[in-house]
Write a protein that holds these residues in place. Structure first.
Motif, PDB file in Angstrom:
ATOM      1  N   ALA A  36       0.529  -1.106   0.077  1.00  0.00           N
ATOM      2  CA  ALA A  36      -0.140   0.164  -0.464  1.00  0.00           C
ATOM      3  C   ALA A  36       0.972   1.178   0.001  1.00  0.00           C
ATOM      4  CB  ALA A  36      -0.841  -0.195   1.315  1.00  0.00           C
ATOM      5  N   GLY A  37       1.875   1.180   0.546  1.00  0.00           N
ATOM      6  CA  GLY A  37       2.974   2.219   0.991  1.00  0.00           C
ATOM      7  C   GLY A  37       3.530   2.787  -0.502  1.00  0.00           C
ATOM      8  N   ALA A  38       3.542   2.117  -1.257  1.00  0.00           N
ATOM      9  CA  ALA A  38       4.816   2.395  -2.358  1.00  0.00           C
ATOM     10  C   ALA A  38       3.879   2.828  -3.898  1.00  0.00           C
ATOM     11  CB  ALA A  38       5.328   0.310  -2.588  1.00  0.00           C
ATOM     12  N   GLY A  39       2.979   3.378  -3.542  1.00  0.00           N
ATOM     13  CA  GLY A  39       2.342   3.665  -4.234  1.00  0.00           C
ATOM     14  C   GLY A  39       1.950   5.149  -4.827  1.00  0.00           C
ATOM     15  N   ALA A  40       2.976   5.542  -4.754  1.00  0.00           N
ATOM     16  CA  ALA A  40       4.014   7.010  -4.986  1.00  0.00           C
ATOM     17  C   ALA A  40       1.820   8.227  -4.037  1.00  0.00           C
ATOM     18  CB  ALA A  40       4.305   6.641  -6.005  1.00  0.00           C
ATOM     19  N   GLY A  41       1.187   7.955  -3.490  1.00  0.00           N
ATOM     20  CA  GLY A  41       0.073   8.227  -3.085  1.00  0.00           C
ATOM     21  C   GLY A  41      -0.795   8.671  -4.313  1.00  0.00           C
ATOM     22  N   SER A  42      -0.619   7.326  -4.708  1.00  0.00           N
ATOM     23  CA  SER A  42      -2.354   7.285  -5.976  1.00  0.00           C
ATOM     24  C   SER A  42      -2.646   5.427  -5.682  1.00  0.00           C
ATOM     25  CB  SER A  42      -1.850   7.564  -7.317  1.00  0.00           C
ATOM     26  OG  SER A  42      -0.787   6.424  -8.221  1.00  0.00           O
ATOM     27  N   VAL A  43      -3.948   5.384  -6.108  1.00  0.00           N
ATOM     28  CA  VAL A  43      -4.124   3.858  -6.039  1.00  0.00           C
ATOM     29  C   VAL A  43      -4.279   3.006  -6.913  1.00  0.00           C
ATOM     30  CG1 VAL A  43      -6.597   2.862  -6.347  1.00  0.00           C
ATOM     31  CG2 VAL A  43      -6.388   4.483  -4.702  1.00  0.00           C
ATOM     32  N   ALA A  44      -3.822   3.342  -8.345  1.00  0.00           N
ATOM     33  CA  ALA A  44      -3.927   3.078  -9.968  1.00  0.00           C
ATOM     34  C   ALA A  44      -2.177   2.330  -9.378  1.00  0.00           C
ATOM     35  CB  ALA A  44      -3.814   4.101 -10.836  1.00  0.00           C
ATOM     36  N   GLY A  45      -1.287   3.155  -8.627  1.00  0.00           N
ATOM     37  CA  GLY A  45       0.096   3.472  -8.757  1.00  0.00           C
ATOM     38  C   GLY A  45       0.501   2.236  -7.650  1.00  0.00           C
ATOM     39  N   ALA A  46      -0.474   1.926  -6.484  1.00  0.00           N
ATOM     40  CA  ALA A  46      -0.101   1.562  -5.131  1.00  0.00           C
ATOM     41  C   ALA A  46      -0.585  -0.307  -6.661  1.00  0.00           C
ATOM     42  CB  ALA A  46      -1.223   1.294  -4.140  1.00  0.00           C
ATOM     43  N   GLU A  47      -1.328   0.273  -7.356  1.00  0.00           N
ATOM     44  CA  GLU A  47      -1.891  -1.569  -7.619  1.00  0.00           C
ATOM     45  C   GLU A  47      -0.804  -2.331  -8.876  1.00  0.00           C
ATOM     46  OE1 GLU A  47      -4.238  -3.204  -7.443  1.00  0.00           O
ATOM     47  OE2 GLU A  47      -5.693  -1.891  -6.088  1.00  0.00           O
ATOM     48  N   ARG A  48       0.141  -1.152  -8.922  1.00  0.00           N
ATOM     49  CA  ARG A  48       1.169  -2.074  -9.842  1.00  0.00           C
ATOM     50  C   ARG A  48       2.196  -2.641  -8.666  1.00  0.00           C
ATOM     51  NH1 ARG A  48       0.482   3.235 -12.852  1.00  0.00           N
ATOM     52  NH2 ARG A  48       1.949   3.890 -11.705  1.00  0.00           N
ATOM     53  N   THR A  49       2.322  -2.372  -7.825  1.00  0.00           N
ATOM     54  CA  THR A  49       3.308  -3.169  -7.076  1.00  0.00           C
ATOM     55  C   THR A  49       3.185  -4.552  -7.061  1.00  0.00           C
ATOM     56  OG1 THR A  49       2.571  -2.701  -4.992  1.00  0.00           O
ATOM     57  CG2 THR A  49       3.596  -1.281  -5.493  1.00  0.00           C
ATOM     58  N   ALA A  50       1.800  -4.956  -7.137  1.00  0.00           N
ATOM     59  CA  ALA A  50       1.617  -6.207  -6.920  1.00  0.00           C
ATOM     60  C   ALA A  50       2.281  -7.320  -7.905  1.00  0.00           C
ATOM     61  CB  ALA A  50       0.097  -6.977  -6.670  1.00  0.00           C
ATOM     62  N   PRO A  51       2.005  -7.105  -9.346  1.00  0.00           N
ATOM     63  CA  PRO A  51       3.084  -7.549  -9.993  1.00  0.00           C
ATOM     64  C   PRO A  51       4.380  -7.604 -10.027  1.00  0.00           C
ATOM     65  CG  PRO A  51       0.799  -6.108 -11.115  1.00  0.00           C
ATOM     66  CD  PRO A  51       0.550  -6.024  -9.711  1.00  0.00           C
ATOM     67  N   LEU A  52       4.326  -6.512  -9.507  1.00  0.00           N
ATOM     68  CA  LEU A  52       6.066  -6.391  -9.665  1.00  0.00           C
ATOM     69  C   LEU A  52       6.660  -7.427  -8.634  1.00  0.00           C
ATOM     70  CD1 LEU A  52       6.826  -2.635  -9.282  1.00  0.00           C
ATOM     71  CD2 LEU A  52       7.581  -4.197 -11.351  1.00  0.00           C
ATOM     72  N   ALA A  53       5.690  -7.020  -7.760  1.00  0.00           N
ATOM     73  CA  ALA A  53       6.223  -8.515  -6.298  1.00  0.00           C
ATOM     74  C   ALA A  53       6.170  -9.768  -6.739  1.00  0.00           C
ATOM     75  CB  ALA A  53       5.475  -8.199  -4.871  1.00  0.00           C
ATOM     76  N   GLY A  54       5.311 -10.041  -7.402  1.00  0.00           N
ATOM     77  CA  GLY A  54       5.480 -10.955  -8.385  1.00  0.00           C
ATOM     78  C   GLY A  54       6.414 -11.437  -9.043  1.00  0.00           C
ATOM     79  N   LEU A  55       7.017 -10.795  -9.542  1.00  0.00           N
ATOM     80  CA  LEU A  55       7.811 -10.304 -11.535  1.00  0.00           C
ATOM     81  C   LEU A  55       9.550 -10.833 -10.082  1.00  0.00           C
ATOM     82  CD1 LEU A  55       9.405 -10.059 -13.570  1.00  0.00           C
ATOM     83  CD2 LEU A  55       9.779  -7.408 -12.845  1.00  0.00           C
ATOM     84  N   VAL A  56       9.037 -10.797  -9.005  1.00  0.00           N
ATOM     85  CA  VAL A  56      10.548 -10.218  -7.635  1.00  0.00           C
ATOM     86  C   VAL A  56      11.165 -11.943  -8.089  1.00  0.00           C
ATOM     87  CG1 VAL A  56      11.554 -10.021  -5.735  1.00  0.00           C
ATOM     88  CG2 VAL A  56      10.781  -8.194  -6.563  1.00  0.00           C
ATOM     89  N   ALA A  57       9.499 -12.570  -7.583  1.00  0.00           N
ATOM     90  CA  ALA A  57       8.854 -13.806  -7.040  1.00  0.00           C
ATOM     91  C   ALA A  57       9.626 -14.927  -8.779  1.00  0.00           C
ATOM     92  CB  ALA A  57       8.197 -14.257  -6.464  1.00  0.00           C
ATOM     93  N   ALA A  58       9.206 -14.268  -9.238  1.00  0.00           N
ATOM     94  CA  ALA A  58       9.851 -15.595 -10.762  1.00  0.00           C
ATOM     95  C   ALA A  58      11.125 -14.996 -10.845  1.00  0.00           C
ATOM     96  CB  ALA A  58       8.588 -14.682 -11.484  1.00  0.00           C
ATOM     97  N   PHE A  59      11.791 -14.213 -10.933  1.00  0.00           N
ATOM     98  CA  PHE A  59      12.859 -13.861 -11.125  1.00  0.00           C
ATOM     99  C   PHE A  59      14.299 -13.944  -9.981  1.00  0.00           C
ATOM    100  CE2 PHE A  59      17.159 -10.927 -10.865  1.00  0.00           C
ATOM    101  CZ  PHE A  59      17.624 -10.682 -11.776  1.00  0.00           C
ATOM    102  N   ILE A  60      13.493 -14.774  -8.982  1.00  0.00           N
ATOM    103  CA  ILE A  60      14.460 -15.540  -8.079  1.00  0.00           C
ATOM    104  C   ILE A  60      14.430 -16.580  -8.373  1.00  0.00           C
ATOM    105  CG2 ILE A  60      14.768 -16.181  -5.650  1.00  0.00           C
ATOM    106  CD1 ILE A  60      13.705 -13.432  -4.579  1.00  0.00           C
ATOM    107  N   PHE A  61      13.955 -16.989  -8.368  1.00  0.00           N
ATOM    108  CA  PHE A  61      13.305 -18.824  -9.314  1.00  0.00           C
ATOM    109  C   PHE A  61      14.503 -18.802 -10.143  1.00  0.00           C
ATOM    110  CE2 PHE A  61      11.583 -21.766 -11.610  1.00  0.00           C
ATOM    111  CZ  PHE A  61      11.782 -22.770 -11.034  1.00  0.00           C
TER     112      PHE A  61
END
Length: 377
Positions: A36-61
């Motif tokens: 929630a705190g990664a969205g730079a003050g916007s709901v739309a920005g915050a919603e983009r953080t979930a795919p990025l977190a999923g990407l981190v998991a895939a990249f580590i794999f």
């Protein structure tokens, strides 16, 4: 450092399973705040953080498939706790590595199923907590520059790997199934994993540095690194000398101040997915075939005396190779691509659910009067 079934006895495996479950539960709650705190003050920005977190998991794999040689007859691979914690936050980082370990154990027979609690405790919790605590301490004392983030990332990742080796040694002292002197286990595990830590630190620093170069705002550990620009005036200035407000100082037709271009989140996500697919689907074929640090120590010291076969040893993807495909390059590459896709899907799904629960659940804050749209507009 994936611990197989049979290395640790049942009581300690159950206890670490309880620790892992509690840590995951705490991380689920903490990850909601981080996302929630990664969205730079916007709901739309915050919603983009979930795919990025999923990407981190895939990249580590994907990068964990790239075993690199560290000593004669021994290899190592990324653990990923430091990388995940710095990129997306410590709570989210624990979940990222836990998702990776779950996918590896279930789909690829890598890491025992009864030892899943041991692996999450050792590879997800210990590495993330140690790395992020050290990272935050270094950032506080180093100059407030982007280079400091890279340096702190290197050191934190370097220490996190032998810390995990020490944690495994402690767990083995409590519940090891083979009668091996614990001093020999400690010396062998820490010695080889210090070398592996150098590779971990290099990969982590390069990855964090690459993301900072294009989108520093997406790096959790770099938040607050730079201060907003402030306009200063002389205390002796008269009201006439003071700059006019922005709205009055510039004519309506004036062009806006130029803004430094930066890559969109979508492009960063696509680049990350492409890198993960290349690593898992192509580069992994050239990874070192030598046993990793734990496998080598287990064989040399006799820790594997009571190792058990994995319950999923006959899985179609066991040992990171698609069954019934005779070409080893194609079989391994296809397995890697499937693993990246599955980890990306599961990881992204977990974080999307967390974001939605944060927005619609009890933690969501009602809009204030000033934030409600006016009915007269």
């Amino acid at each position: 450092m994936h611990v197989p079934d049979g290395f640790i006895n049942a009581p300690v495996s159950v206890a670490t399973g309880a620790v892992a479950a509690a840590a995951v539960a705490v991380s689920l709650r903490g990850a909601r705040r981080e996302l929630a705190g990664a969205g730079a003050g916007s709901v739309a920005g915050a919603e983009r953080t979930a795919p990025l977190a999923g990407l981190v998991a895939a990249f580590i794999f994907a990068v964990q498939m790239l075993n690199f040689p560290v000593a004669a007859g021994t290899s190592g691979h990324l653990l990923g706790g430091a990388l995940a914690a710095i990129l997306v936050g410590p709570y989210t980082g624990v979940l990222c590595v836990s998702v990776v370990l779950l996918m590896q154990g279930v789909l690829f027979a890598d890491g025992g199923l009864t030892a899943l609690g041991v692996n999450i405790t050792d590879m997800a919790i210990v590495t993330t907590v140690v790395a992020y605590a050290l990272f935050r301490g270094l950032v506080k004392v180093l100059p407030r520059r982007r280079r400091s983030i890279t340096v702190a990332s290197f050191v934190a990742a370097l220490i996190s790997v032998p810390a995990a080796a020490v944690a495994f040694t402690g767990l083995y002292a409590l519940g090891g199934t083979a009668d091996v002197p614990i001093g020999k286990v400690f010396t062998a595990m820490v010695g080889v994993h210090v070398l592996i830590g150098i590779g971990e630190a290099t990969i982590t620093a390069l990855t964090v540095g690459a993301v900072i170069a294009v989108r520093p705002d997406l790096v959790y550990g770099a938040r607050g690194l730079t201060k907003p620009l402030e306009l200063r005036t002389s205390p002796l200035a008269t009201p006439a000398d003071e700059p006019a407000p922005a709205a009055a100082a510039a004519p309506a037709s004036a062009a806006p101040a130029p803004v430094a271009p930066r890559r969109s989140v979508r492009r960063v996500w696509l680049a990350g997915v492409a890198a993960a697919l290349v690593c898992a689907g192509g580069v992994s074929y050239y990874a070192s075939a030598s046993p990793d640090g734990l496998e080598k120590v287990a064989h040399d010291q006799g820790i594997d005396a009571k190792a058990e076969d994995h319950a999923a040893k006959d899985s179609p993807l066991a040992d990171y190779s698609v069954k019934d495909i005779t070409d080893p390059r194609l079989a391994g590459g296809l397995a890697g691509v499937i693993g990246v896709g599955a980890t990306l899907a599961v990881g992204t799904g977990v974080f999307v659910v967390l974001r939605r629960r944060r927005n619609t659940g009890a933690d969501a804050q009602p809009a204030t009067g000033a934030e409600r749209p006016s009915e007269n507009v």
